[in-house]
Design an enzyme around this catalytic site. Structure first.
Site, PDB file in Angstrom:
ATOM      1  N   ASN A   1       0.795  -1.208  -0.178  1.00 41.36           N
ATOM      2  CA  ASN A   1       0.052   0.108  -0.213  1.00 41.36           C
ATOM      3  C   ASN A   1       0.862   1.290   0.043  1.00 41.36           C
ATOM      4  O   ASN A   1       1.639   1.674   0.770  1.00 41.36           O
ATOM      5  CB  ASN A   1      -1.075   0.283   0.752  1.00 41.36           C
TER       6      ASN A   1
ATOM      7  N   LYS B   1       0.187   4.394  -0.187  1.00 39.93           N
ATOM      8  CA  LYS B   1      -0.793   5.186   0.400  1.00 39.93           C
ATOM      9  C   LYS B   1      -0.117   6.639   0.004  1.00 39.93           C
ATOM     10  O   LYS B   1      -0.396   6.502  -1.705  1.00 39.93           O
ATOM     11  CB  LYS B   1       0.205   5.701   1.651  1.00 39.93           C
TER      12      LYS B   1
ATOM     13  N   HIS C   1      -9.350   1.209   5.390  1.00 42.94           N
ATOM     14  CA  HIS C   1      -8.354   1.524   5.823  1.00 42.94           C
ATOM     15  C   HIS C   1      -8.025   2.646   7.074  1.00 42.94           C
ATOM     16  O   HIS C   1      -8.943   3.397   7.096  1.00 42.94           O
ATOM     17  CB  HIS C   1      -6.873   1.906   4.831  1.00 42.94           C
TER      18      HIS C   1
ATOM     19  N   GLU D   1      -7.026   4.594   7.964  1.00 46.00           N
ATOM     20  CA  GLU D   1      -6.397   5.793   7.478  1.00 46.00           C
ATOM     21  C   GLU D   1      -7.917   5.783   6.965  1.00 46.00           C
ATOM     22  O   GLU D   1      -7.866   7.954   7.651  1.00 46.00           O
ATOM     23  CB  GLU D   1      -5.423   6.194   6.982  1.00 46.00           C
TER      24      GLU D   1
ATOM     25  N   GLU E   1      -4.868  -4.914  10.885  1.00 41.52           N
ATOM     26  CA  GLU E   1      -3.754  -4.312  11.000  1.00 41.52           C
ATOM     27  C   GLU E   1      -4.275  -2.891  11.959  1.00 41.52           C
ATOM     28  O   GLU E   1      -5.626  -1.897  11.643  1.00 41.52           O
ATOM     29  CB  GLU E   1      -3.815  -2.971   9.760  1.00 41.52           C
TER      30      GLU E   1
ATOM     31  N   GLY F   1       2.225   2.482  10.887  1.00 39.90           N
ATOM     32  CA  GLY F   1       3.538   3.423  10.989  1.00 39.90           C
ATOM     33  C   GLY F   1       4.384   3.620  11.935  1.00 39.90           C
ATOM     34  O   GLY F   1       4.479   4.814  11.753  1.00 39.90           O
TER      35      GLY F   1
ATOM     36  N   SER G   1       3.544  -2.155  10.242  1.00 36.19           N
ATOM     37  CA  SER G   1       5.445  -2.167  10.491  1.00 36.19           C
ATOM     38  C   SER G   1       6.042  -3.416  10.144  1.00 36.19           C
ATOM     39  O   SER G   1       6.849  -3.846  10.866  1.00 36.19           O
ATOM     40  CB  SER G   1       5.457  -1.736  12.158  1.00 36.19           C
TER      41      SER G   1
HETATM   42  P1  13P Z   1       3.140   0.449   7.723  1.00 36.74           P
HETATM   43  O1  13P Z   1       3.789  -1.104   7.131  1.00 36.74           O
HETATM   44  O2  13P Z   1       4.102   1.478   7.027  1.00 36.74           O
HETATM   45  O3  13P Z   1       2.749   0.317   9.183  1.00 36.74           O
HETATM   46  O4  13P Z   1       1.453   0.133   7.343  1.00 36.74           O
HETATM   47  C1  13P Z   1       0.572  -0.546   7.965  1.00 36.74           C
HETATM   48  C2  13P Z   1      -0.091  -0.292   6.480  1.00 36.74           C
HETATM   49  O5  13P Z   1      -1.118   0.848   6.823  1.00 36.74           O
HETATM   50  C3  13P Z   1      -0.636  -1.305   5.055  1.00 36.74           C
HETATM   51  O6  13P Z   1      -1.692  -0.613   4.966  1.00 36.74           O
END
Ligand code: 13P
Length: 252
Positions: A9, A11, A95, A97, A167, A173, A213
């Site tokens: 992903n 982002k 997601h 976010e 997740e 992150g 992560s």
């Molecule tokens: P990170 O791997 O940067 O922690 O992000 C995970 C994520 O949100 C994947 O959709």
């Protein structure tokens, strides 16, 4: 035996030029891999060009979001049909976010899952608890609610085109990964919930990815867990080296 899937992903990272460089690098590096499903999810602006670039490779294309209406006066939104039209096979839905920064509710997530399936896309359905919820001992309650609400109206047929992605928000992150045991426990619970919605066999076949992560140094240990079928990778999917290392280490 379930096949592993590793999805990146991206982002809100990468211009078209940068996206093409990344995907060309991945294509070269991963040319021989045929035992892992590999997916990249670039921003909307790069999807069409990345689709051209991954022809004659094993890499598949995902979008990061969609809107649930087919078309209409929805300024700024993109429909499932539009994504299918430019070569997407998958779309990420729900997601954290999107949920926390853009106000997506379980009900919206459910509508988006149905819209994705109706457009002929597979949905990568994300869910997971926050740190406060975990510390309050509510992880299973939250996961239960998100799974049931997100999958409302989905049965055996729909689940064939839904990939689950656990997740935990506190691991996204932050550099803080769930331990393999913590992640597997949540995955096993999700599989148990699925077996209440579809047949035991269907639940056994469902793919449940872990996200939060994931990096080259922890991927193998996570991927070795019995209920973890792959990863949804954020930060570490942004370079050829780290994303391909994660893919290689998922092969066991
Ligand atoms: P990170 O791997 O940067 O922690 O992000 C995970 C994520 O949100 C994947 O959709």
């Amino acid at each position: 035996m379930r096949r592993k899937m590793i999805a990146g992903n991206w982002k809100m990272y990468k211009t078209v030029t940068e996206a093409l460089a990344l995907v060309q690098g991945l294509k070269t590096k991963l040319i021989d891999i045929d035992d892992v499903d590999m997916v990249v999810a670039p921003p909307f602006t790069s999807l069409a060009m990345v689709y051209q670039a991954i022809q004659s490779s094993n890499i598949m294309l995902s979008a990061q979001d969609l809107y649930y209406e087919k078309e209409g006066a929805y300024t700024g939104e993109i429909s499932g049909g539009m994504l299918k039209d430019i070569g997407c096979q998958f779309v990420i839905v729900g997601h954290s976010e999107r949920r926390s920064l853009f106000g997506e509710t379980d009900e919206i997530v459910n509508k988006k899952i149905h819209a994705a399936l109706n457009a002929g896309l597979s949905a990568i359905f994300c869910l997971g608890e926050s740190l406060e919820e975990r510390e309050a001992g509510m992880t299973f309650d939250v996961v239960n609610r998100q799974v049931r609400a997100g999958l409302a109206g989905c049965g055996e047929k729909e689940m064939k085109n839904i990939v689950m992605a656990y997740e935990p928000i506190w691991a996204i992150g932050t550099g803080k990964t769930a331990t393999p045991a913590q992640a597997n426990e949540a995955h096993a619970y999700i599989r148990h919930l699925l077996s209440g919605i579809i047949s035991g066999q269907g639940a056994e076949q469902a793919l449940i990815l872990y996200g939060g992560s994931v990096k080259p140094s922890n991927a193998a240990e996570l991927m070795n867990q019995p209920d973890i079928d792959g990863a949804l990778v954020g930060g570490a999917s942004l370079t050829v080296e780290s994303f391909s290392e994660i893919i290689l280490s998922s092969r066991g």
